[in-house]
Design an enzyme around this catalytic site. Sequence first.
Site, PDB file in Angstrom:
ATOM      1  N   GLU A  15       0.865  -1.199   0.000  1.00  0.00           N
ATOM      2  CA  GLU A  15       0.000   0.000   0.000  1.00  0.00           C
ATOM      3  C   GLU A  15       0.893   1.238   0.000  1.00  0.00           C
ATOM      4  O   GLU A  15       1.585   1.508   0.979  1.00  0.00           O
ATOM      5  CB  GLU A  15      -0.919  -0.024   1.227  1.00  0.00           C
ATOM      6  CG  GLU A  15      -1.682   1.267   1.465  1.00  0.00           C
ATOM      7  CD  GLU A  15      -2.395   1.781   0.229  1.00  0.00           C
ATOM      8  OE1 GLU A  15      -3.282   1.096  -0.283  1.00  0.00           O
ATOM      9  OE2 GLU A  15      -2.040   2.909  -0.238  1.00  0.00           O
ATOM     10  N   LYS A  16       0.848   1.970  -1.120  1.00  0.00           N
ATOM     11  CA  LYS A  16       1.804   3.069  -1.329  1.00  0.00           C
ATOM     12  C   LYS A  16       1.633   4.240  -0.384  1.00  0.00           C
ATOM     13  O   LYS A  16       2.535   5.069  -0.269  1.00  0.00           O
ATOM     14  CB  LYS A  16       1.736   3.561  -2.770  1.00  0.00           C
ATOM     15  CG  LYS A  16       0.384   4.128  -3.188  1.00  0.00           C
ATOM     16  CD  LYS A  16       0.409   4.556  -4.646  1.00  0.00           C
ATOM     17  CE  LYS A  16      -0.932   5.068  -5.132  1.00  0.00           C
ATOM     18  NZ  LYS A  16      -1.898   3.968  -5.350  1.00  0.00           N
ATOM     19  N   HIS A  17       0.489   4.368   0.292  1.00  0.00           N
ATOM     20  CA  HIS A  17       0.269   5.534   1.151  1.00  0.00           C
ATOM     21  C   HIS A  17       0.841   5.401   2.555  1.00  0.00           C
ATOM     22  O   HIS A  17       1.000   6.394   3.249  1.00  0.00           O
ATOM     23  CB  HIS A  17      -1.236   5.811   1.282  1.00  0.00           C
ATOM     24  CG  HIS A  17      -1.831   6.392   0.052  1.00  0.00           C
ATOM     25  ND1 HIS A  17      -2.417   5.616  -0.912  1.00  0.00           N
ATOM     26  CD2 HIS A  17      -1.900   7.677  -0.386  1.00  0.00           C
ATOM     27  CE1 HIS A  17      -2.853   6.395  -1.882  1.00  0.00           C
ATOM     28  NE2 HIS A  17      -2.547   7.648  -1.598  1.00  0.00           N
ATOM     29  N   HIS A  42       4.458   6.512  -4.638  1.00  0.00           N
ATOM     30  CA  HIS A  42       3.217   7.289  -4.671  1.00  0.00           C
ATOM     31  C   HIS A  42       3.358   8.383  -5.728  1.00  0.00           C
ATOM     32  O   HIS A  42       4.438   8.933  -5.885  1.00  0.00           O
ATOM     33  CB  HIS A  42       2.959   7.916  -3.295  1.00  0.00           C
ATOM     34  CG  HIS A  42       1.666   8.657  -3.223  1.00  0.00           C
ATOM     35  ND1 HIS A  42       1.540   9.971  -3.622  1.00  0.00           N
ATOM     36  CD2 HIS A  42       0.432   8.253  -2.838  1.00  0.00           C
ATOM     37  CE1 HIS A  42       0.281  10.343  -3.469  1.00  0.00           C
ATOM     38  NE2 HIS A  42      -0.417   9.327  -3.007  1.00  0.00           N
ATOM     39  N   HIS A  48      -1.979  15.204  -7.427  1.00  0.00           N
ATOM     40  CA  HIS A  48      -2.008  14.073  -6.506  1.00  0.00           C
ATOM     41  C   HIS A  48      -0.646  13.939  -5.829  1.00  0.00           C
ATOM     42  O   HIS A  48       0.331  13.584  -6.470  1.00  0.00           O
ATOM     43  CB  HIS A  48      -2.335  12.788  -7.298  1.00  0.00           C
ATOM     44  CG  HIS A  48      -2.488  11.566  -6.460  1.00  0.00           C
ATOM     45  ND1 HIS A  48      -2.499  10.295  -7.008  1.00  0.00           N
ATOM     46  CD2 HIS A  48      -2.625  11.399  -5.115  1.00  0.00           C
ATOM     47  CE1 HIS A  48      -2.655   9.408  -6.042  1.00  0.00           C
ATOM     48  NE2 HIS A  48      -2.721  10.051  -4.880  1.00  0.00           N
ATOM     49  N   CYS A 105      -2.467  12.423   2.119  1.00  0.00           N
ATOM     50  CA  CYS A 105      -2.509  12.518   0.656  1.00  0.00           C
ATOM     51  C   CYS A 105      -3.704  13.393   0.278  1.00  0.00           C
ATOM     52  O   CYS A 105      -4.786  13.220   0.846  1.00  0.00           O
ATOM     53  CB  CYS A 105      -2.666  11.120   0.044  1.00  0.00           C
ATOM     54  SG  CYS A 105      -3.086  11.166  -1.717  1.00  0.00           S
ATOM     55  N   HIS A 108      -6.371  10.907  -1.003  1.00  0.00           N
ATOM     56  CA  HIS A 108      -6.694   9.667  -0.297  1.00  0.00           C
ATOM     57  C   HIS A 108      -6.596   9.748   1.219  1.00  0.00           C
ATOM     58  O   HIS A 108      -6.612   8.723   1.890  1.00  0.00           O
ATOM     59  CB  HIS A 108      -5.816   8.525  -0.837  1.00  0.00           C
ATOM     60  CG  HIS A 108      -5.950   8.342  -2.324  1.00  0.00           C
ATOM     61  ND1 HIS A 108      -4.963   8.687  -3.208  1.00  0.00           N
ATOM     62  CD2 HIS A 108      -6.995   7.898  -3.060  1.00  0.00           C
ATOM     63  CE1 HIS A 108      -5.374   8.446  -4.449  1.00  0.00           C
ATOM     64  NE2 HIS A 108      -6.602   7.968  -4.383  1.00  0.00           N
TER      65      HIS A 108
HETATM   66 FE   LIG Z   1      -2.705   9.264  -2.924  1.00  0.00          FE
END
Ligand SMILES: [Fe+2]
Length: 117
Positions: A15-17, A42, A48, A105, A108
């Site tokens: 999960e990149k976040h 990310h 973004h 983010c 997100h």
């Molecule tokens: Fe994001």
Amino acid sequence: MKLTETVQSGDWKSEKHVPVIHAEQNGDVLNIKVLVGEEVEHPNTLEHHIEWIKVFFQAEGGKFPVEVGSYRFCAHGEEEIFSKPEVSAVVKTQAKGTVYALSYCNLHGLWENSQEI
Ligand SMILES: [Fe+2]
């Protein structure tokens, strides 16, 4: 719903976040590095990007996490310059405890991670 219930987490390897924490204690100095996107990058564009990372440390037996620092990433494409969501912090303490990281983010929301030292 409480704000804390909106904070997301997961495995940073997929999960990149999720903010990745590297913390190491050397004597009375605690070196902390936090970054987003170590394994899965990310996006880092005007539309973004990661806006900020906050770092906390809670000593064993402490009442609450102490804010170590807040890092706001401000360059999102001006003159083709992009801030990378990566920070280093140094804390003077001999205490063992838990390092927490919270990141945001713009598309997100909030993400957290922690590492015991
Ligand atoms: Fe994001």
